[in-house]
Design a protein around this motif. Structure first.
Motif, mmCIF file in Angstrom:
data_model
loop_
_atom_site.group_PDB
_atom_site.id
_atom_site.type_symbol
_atom_site.label_atom_id
_atom_site.label_comp_id
_atom_site.label_asym_id
_atom_site.label_seq_id
_atom_site.Cartn_x
_atom_site.Cartn_y
_atom_site.Cartn_z
ATOM 1 N N LEU A 8 0.954 -1.108 0.088
ATOM 2 C CA LEU A 8 0.010 0.000 0.124
ATOM 3 C C LEU A 8 0.776 1.276 -0.105
ATOM 4 O O LEU A 8 0.410 2.367 -0.740
ATOM 5 C CB LEU A 8 -0.836 0.007 1.332
ATOM 6 C CG LEU A 8 -1.653 1.229 1.671
ATOM 7 C CD1 LEU A 8 -2.946 1.394 0.191
ATOM 8 C CD2 LEU A 8 -2.469 1.240 2.704
ATOM 9 N N GLY A 9 2.018 1.219 0.710
ATOM 10 C CA GLY A 9 2.814 2.412 0.891
ATOM 11 C C GLY A 9 3.519 2.782 -0.373
ATOM 12 O O GLY A 9 3.768 3.690 -1.012
ATOM 13 N N ALA A 254 13.993 7.465 9.059
ATOM 14 C CA ALA A 254 14.889 6.653 9.491
ATOM 15 C C ALA A 254 15.213 5.519 8.440
ATOM 16 O O ALA A 254 16.510 5.086 8.272
ATOM 17 C CB ALA A 254 14.361 5.830 10.550
ATOM 18 N N GLU A 255 14.335 5.291 7.594
ATOM 19 C CA GLU A 255 14.434 4.107 6.565
ATOM 20 C C GLU A 255 15.452 4.820 5.561
ATOM 21 O O GLU A 255 16.106 4.251 4.748
ATOM 22 C CB GLU A 255 13.253 3.626 5.929
ATOM 23 C CG GLU A 255 12.411 2.774 6.788
ATOM 24 C CD GLU A 255 13.080 1.610 7.141
ATOM 25 O OE1 GLU A 255 13.922 1.145 6.525
ATOM 26 O OE2 GLU A 255 12.807 0.876 8.412
ATOM 27 N N ALA A 266 9.494 4.633 1.942
ATOM 28 C CA ALA A 266 7.986 4.911 2.341
ATOM 29 C C ALA A 266 7.110 3.598 2.393
ATOM 30 O O ALA A 266 6.471 3.364 3.261
ATOM 31 C CB ALA A 266 7.412 5.849 0.953
ATOM 32 N N GLY A 267 7.316 2.424 1.439
ATOM 33 C CA GLY A 267 6.835 1.153 1.873
ATOM 34 C C GLY A 267 7.147 0.692 3.154
ATOM 35 O O GLY A 267 6.126 0.263 3.679
ATOM 36 N N ARG A 268 8.381 0.621 3.412
ATOM 37 C CA ARG A 268 8.761 0.166 4.774
ATOM 38 C C ARG A 268 8.309 0.860 5.897
ATOM 39 O O ARG A 268 7.925 0.351 7.139
ATOM 40 C CB ARG A 268 10.438 0.077 4.753
ATOM 41 C CG ARG A 268 10.842 -1.131 3.924
ATOM 42 C CD ARG A 268 12.647 -1.154 3.866
ATOM 43 N NE ARG A 268 12.953 -2.316 3.214
ATOM 44 C CZ ARG A 268 13.129 -3.411 3.875
ATOM 45 N NH1 ARG A 268 13.207 -3.538 5.235
ATOM 46 N NH2 ARG A 268 13.657 -4.521 3.219
ATOM 47 N N ALA A 269 8.205 2.298 5.678
ATOM 48 C CA ALA A 269 7.701 3.137 6.881
ATOM 49 C C ALA A 269 6.235 2.778 7.146
ATOM 50 O O ALA A 269 5.843 2.568 8.358
ATOM 51 C CB ALA A 269 7.954 4.589 6.483
ATOM 52 N N VAL A 270 5.496 2.500 5.913
ATOM 53 C CA VAL A 270 4.047 2.401 6.200
ATOM 54 C C VAL A 270 4.008 0.791 6.648
ATOM 55 O O VAL A 270 2.845 0.545 7.468
ATOM 56 C CB VAL A 270 3.241 2.396 4.748
ATOM 57 C CG1 VAL A 270 1.904 1.931 4.689
ATOM 58 C CG2 VAL A 270 3.310 3.746 4.367
#
Length: 724
Positions: A8-9, A254-255, A266-270
């Motif tokens: 989704l991110g 952070a990512e 963005a994907g990892r943060a979401v």
């Protein structure tokens, strides 16, 4: 779950223009629809099934002429000290006042002064003004005419004030929301060191609040919507909207610092922080929707409306925010951060120093924290519930002055008369019985309906509406008339409705608490895959609630710091406030529990020992959790500056709850308890481990090498499943 949120991110980042257009379309539709079809907020209180409510329904059926649905203003006039209203000059002024009131727009009836509505010394009188519409539907012209009539009487030498539901407007907000947003902006700027990073949480939160506000206004066209819903939606929408976006933005940065491309970050943060946001939001929504169990329509609508705003905040954080990351580009990171190496959680940060101090003597930290919260909770033993009346209004307001004049001229009980409804033939026997009840000052002559089967009479207690003695008087009347052969007897009136509402809400506290704690326990059990962590989270919440109620009782009932906080008068806690505070506090408490402990579990799942997992997880999240708590405290504290007690009270309660829960419970007691428990903190029976779904809230599956970010016009490659 982390995999779905990861995709989704990525999708929101890649299709950012489409996502932005979608949210702008939602904004336009809801705002436009609310402007065209919005209904009028209401302030009525109905408590189905109570004696007072059943009596009101009987009155509506038998005395329809007395229930035209209109509002009333109680105009109180007083002569100068030592004078009377019967002198020629004062009598002429009163006659002129009555004439002006009768000629005012939307007025259907004016009751002139008589012997019953004039004080025994002849100095103070009460003029009842009935309008043909509800107070919410009064036009500015009608309100201005009432003000002009009062000014005319004052110019003639009388004291003239007005109270009643026709005088009450919408809850006065003051500059509460502006102050909260300004402080939030400063905290975000200090936290991120970038105007762009600080602006994104504010932007998404404000857009979410506007959409939520407009949706509530739109729904009010078909559902009676209390005016307090908008206040609560603003308060919660800003707080959780900024906080949820803050957590995801922090994780995104952070990512990036770890070397990921912007789309991948963005994907990892979401996937990681977004998972915590989803479950934190769910706990708030569960707590708000759970208000339905109280069976008070007012609270049900407040809960559902506010839950909708929280749901919008979660959706915006998961979709619009990563889309905005794409528009922001490298500016999301401040210039200083781009020029210097990224800080790591192993540095000697303030968060690391604090948690190391706590873990040095964890038992002392737990005992000290519990003792402080227990001491703060002591005043809660004196908790009294009631509903605000004009006696708790600001001292310089016209309703408060009218209230004080009535109490001076007629006695405190005249401000909260009771109505006794007799469905039977012998109303005189009932009237005589009621007149003999201790605490009854006077009883009016009975009046019968057109059918002759139902009669009513008014009872004036010796004490004021929110005096505990008045509650005893109502119960004594109900007990004394239970066996009278005059017919079916019930007691109603605003004071009786308030008493019954308070009793209903009090009786619902434990079932409500059991419901939300039970559902949230199951949710946290799935999130943390631990039995003891949800138990610890729940016990910490109970400590927070006790301390919060203690502070509220000390301020609003005992009068501590009244002058400093601008509380006009002491009185009971608003009856719906405890259950409302419990619900929202539980949701917010679980927010910090999820945000802090998921990072600790993330480290533990990655292979760190229990103590190192606590230190590293806390260090990684302490700065952003501290900023989030300060933002929430600032927003809620801003509402304490509002002149209306119904806004000031939840402002203080929620600000106290966040302060206590974030800093004392979650950032002190929780790491200390986890340190004492060691590996057993993450214990889960094998059979339960197999039964529970693996939602991967920590994003552990993302530790499997992930393919390079796909170009903007390609679908992201599927994530490889780790070997089991």
């Amino acid at each position: 779950m982390a995999q779905y949120l990861y995709r989704l991110g990525l999708l929101a980042f890649r299709r950012r223009r489409l996502v932005l257009v979608g949210w702008l379309l939602a904004l336009g539709l809801t705002v436009g629809g609310s402007m065209l079809f919005a209904g009028t907020p209401t302030n009525g209180l109905e408590v189905p099934g109570t004696e007072a409510q059943q009596a009101i329904e009987t009155l509506q059926r038998e005395f329809p002429q007395a229930d035209a649905g209109g509002s009333e203003a109680q105009v109180v006039v007083a002569a100068a000290e030592g004078g009377t209203l019967t002198t020629p000059a004062n009598a002429a002024a009163v006659t002129g006042l009555i004439g002006r009131l009768g000629a005012a727009p939307q007025v259907s009836a004016v009751t002139p002064l008589d012997e019953r509505s004039t004080s025994p010394d002849g100095r103070i009188g009460i003029i009842e003004v009935t309008y043909g519409v509800r107070g919410d539907d009064l036009t500015p012209a009608a309100r201005d005419a009432l003000t002009a009539a009062l000014d005319g009487a004052r110019a003639a030498g009388l004291t003239a004030e007005a109270g009643g539901d026709a005088v009450e407007g919408e809850l006065a907000m003051g500059n509460a929301e502006i102050i909260g947003v300004v402080v939030a902006a400063l905290v975000l700027l200090v936290t991120f060191g970038s105007l762009v990073a600080a602006g994104l949480p504010l932007l998404t939160a404000i857009l979410g609040v506007v959409i939520g506000f407009s949706s509530i206004a739109l729904v009010s066209a078909v559902v009676d919507m209390p005016s307090a819903v908008s206040t609560l939606a603003l308060m919660l929408g800003l707080a959780v909207g900024i906080d949820y976006a803050l957590f995801i933005t922090s994780r995104y940065r952070a990512e990036l610092a770890r070397g990921h491309e912007r789309q991948e970050a963005a994907g990892r943060a979401v996937a990681t922080a977004g998972s915590a946001v989803v479950f934190a939001g769910l706990t708030v929504i569960i707590a708000l929707v759970g208000l339905m169990v109280v069976n008070v329509p007012f609270l049900t609508v407040m809960g559902l409306g506010s839950a909708g705003v929280v749901a919008i905040a979660v959706l915006m954080a998961l979709t619009l925010l990563p889309a905005m990351f794409g528009f922001a580009g490298p500016r999301i990171v401040g210039r200083r951060a781009r020029r210097t190496p990224a800080a790591t959680t192993t540095g000697n940060t303030a968060g690391r120093r604090w948690v190391s101090l706590v873990l040095r003597r964890p038992l002392i930290a737990v005992v000290t924290g519990v003792a402080v919260l227990g001491l703060a909770a002591v005043p809660a033993l004196d908790l009294r519930l009631g509903l605000p009346d004009d006696g708790m209004a600001a001292a310089d307001s016209s309703p408060r002055k009218a209230y004080d004049l009535v109490a001076e001229g007629f006695g405190a009980g005249y401000n909260g008369p009771l109505t006794v409804v007799v469905d039977g033939p012998d109303v005189n026997a009932v009237s005589a019985t009621v007149a003999a009840v201790p605490g009854v000052a006077s009883v009016s002559p009975p009046r019968s309906s057109d059918t002759g089967t139902v009669s009513i009479f008014q009872v004036v207690p010796t004490t004021g509406p929110n005096d505990p003695v008045t509650t005893d008087t109502v119960e004594a009347i109900r007990t004394a008339t239970a066996g009278v052969p005059g017919g079916d007897v019930s007691v109603t009136g605003l004071t009786a409705v308030n008493i019954d509402a308070s009793a209903t809400i009090s009786d619902s506290l434990l079932p409500y608490l059991a419901l939300i704690v039970g559902l949230a326990f199951l949710l946290l059990l799935v999130v943390f895959r631990s039995v003891l962590v949800p138990v610890k989270a729940t016990l910490g919440f109970l400590l927070t609630v006790g301390a919060t109620f203690g502070v509220m009782v000390a301020v609003f009932q005992w009068g501590w710091l009244n002058g400093l906080l601008g509380v006009p008068a002491t009185g009971p806690i608003v009856s719906m406030m405890p259950i409302f505070i419990i619900g929202i506090t539980f949701g917010l408490a679980m927010d910090y529990e999820v945000f802090l402990v998921t990072r600790m579990r993330e480290e533990y799942v990655a292979g760190a020992g229990p103590r190192h997992a606590i230190v590293d997880g806390f260090s990684a999240s302490a700065r952003v959790v501290t900023a989030a708590a300060i933002i929430m405290i600032s927003i809620f504290s801003g509402f304490m500056l509002a002149p209306d007690l119904q806004i000031k009270m939840p402002g203080l309660g929620l600000a106290t709850a966040v302060l206590v829960d974030a800093f004392l419970v979650r950032m002190t007691i929780v790491p200390a308890v986890l340190a004492l428990l060691g590996r057993s903190a993450w214990w889960l029976p094998a059979w339960l481990d197999r039964a529970l779904p693996d939602l991967d809230v920590e994003g552990s599956k993302l530790r499997t090498p992930v393919p390079a970010a796909a170009p903007a016009d390609e679908e992201p490659a599927p994530i490889a499943e780790p070997a089991r």
